[in-house]
Design a protein around this motif. Structure first.
Motif, mmCIF file in Angstrom:
data_model
loop_
_atom_site.group_PDB
_atom_site.id
_atom_site.type_symbol
_atom_site.label_atom_id
_atom_site.label_comp_id
_atom_site.label_asym_id
_atom_site.label_seq_id
_atom_site.Cartn_x
_atom_site.Cartn_y
_atom_site.Cartn_z
ATOM 1 N N LYS A 28 0.658 -0.916 -0.036
ATOM 2 C CA LYS A 28 0.118 0.172 0.018
ATOM 3 C C LYS A 28 1.038 1.319 0.019
ATOM 4 N N LYS A 29 0.417 2.397 -0.929
ATOM 5 C CA LYS A 29 1.256 3.502 -0.832
ATOM 6 C C LYS A 29 0.748 4.717 -0.575
ATOM 7 N N LYS A 30 0.337 5.669 -0.216
ATOM 8 C CA LYS A 30 -0.234 7.049 -0.173
ATOM 9 C C LYS A 30 0.089 7.653 -1.415
ATOM 10 N N LEU A 31 -0.582 8.342 -2.320
ATOM 11 C CA LEU A 31 -0.488 9.018 -3.430
ATOM 12 C C LEU A 31 0.369 10.428 -3.061
ATOM 13 N N SER A 32 0.379 10.735 -1.988
ATOM 14 C CA SER A 32 1.296 11.582 -2.189
ATOM 15 C C SER A 32 2.733 11.005 -1.836
ATOM 16 N N ASP A 33 2.951 10.325 -1.234
ATOM 17 C CA ASP A 33 4.203 9.613 -0.892
ATOM 18 C C ASP A 33 4.726 9.281 -2.253
ATOM 19 N N PHE A 34 3.528 8.775 -3.784
ATOM 20 C CA PHE A 34 4.010 8.243 -4.694
ATOM 21 C C PHE A 34 4.327 9.579 -5.855
ATOM 22 N N PHE A 35 3.578 10.378 -5.571
ATOM 23 C CA PHE A 35 4.407 11.947 -6.066
ATOM 24 C C PHE A 35 5.567 12.279 -5.715
ATOM 25 N N ILE A 36 6.566 11.915 -4.525
ATOM 26 C CA ILE A 36 7.382 13.477 -3.922
ATOM 27 C C ILE A 36 7.814 11.813 -4.560
ATOM 28 N N ASP A 37 8.379 10.766 -4.611
ATOM 29 C CA ASP A 37 8.384 9.622 -4.947
ATOM 30 C C ASP A 37 9.241 9.820 -6.679
#
Length: 202
Positions: free
Chosen positions: A145-154
């Motif tokens: 599971k991954k938050k979209l906010s963290d996905f965008f930061i990556d």
């Protein structure tokens, strides 16, 4: 420089010029920013990214190595319903949905095309902008599971890039982050009979 409706101002070039603050003012003047705002923006060039300034019709975002000027977002908060596996959602960009038999389908290698297991989707689908708290299970991450906010930061996406990204929602689940990654729960497998192709046309 310019790309589509966005304009980009190099922070290093402004900072390294002996008249950088004056040049910045003359550049920003055309977008409706006054001298006081320009001075405030110049003072933030060494600060962290994410600061936002607005004029009547434009918004300026301080990114890592550039200032991004874009028109005030008129799509914010909007969403579109997708009632059929074969339809087109007309906005900018245009999204085309089409269904295909899995046995005859060759998966294209393009970031502008998402390929999902049609049988796992719940219609009507919802196409909307992302919200804080959204999460999904990115394909290729072993069902993590991954938050979209963290996905965008990556991905190191700028604020305008985040805001122009739409997600495709099936029921209460995110099926895809359009243009970037599908959710592993909706991936094509050996048991897939029909494929939903989602193509972004800019």
């Amino acid at each position: 420089t310019h790309s589509g409706t966005e304009s980009f101002i190099s922070i290093p070039l402004i900072q390294n010029h002996p008249s950088g603050s004056t040049i910045l003012y003359f550049i920003l003047q055309r977008f409706g920013f006054n001298s006081e705002q320009s001075a405030q923006i110049f003072a933030t060039l060494n600060s962290s990214s994410g600061k936002v300034f607005t004029s009547t019709n434009y918004r300026l975002i301080k990114d890592r190595k550039q200032l991004i000027v874009t028109k005030q977002d008129d799509l914010k908060g909007k969403y579109f319903t997708v009632s059929s596996a074969d339809m087109t959602v007309t906005h900018e960009p245009k999204i085309i949905f089409s269904s295909h038999k899995a046995e005859d389908y060759l998966i294209p290698k393009s970031s502008s095309i998402c390929n999902l297991d049609l049988g796992k989707l719940e219609f009507p689908l919802i196409m909307r902008q992302w919200r804080k708290g959204d999460y999904f299970y990115p394909f290729g991450m072993k069902s993590k599971k991954k938050k979209l906010s963290d996905f965008f930061i990556d991905l190191k996406l700028s604020l305008p890039e985040k805001e122009s990204t739409f997600i495709l929602q099936s029921g209460d689940k995110i099926a895809a982050v359009l243009g970037y990654r599908i959710d592993d729960r909706f991936r094509i497998s050996a048991s897939t009979q029909m494929v939903l192709r989602v193509e972004i046309q800019k």
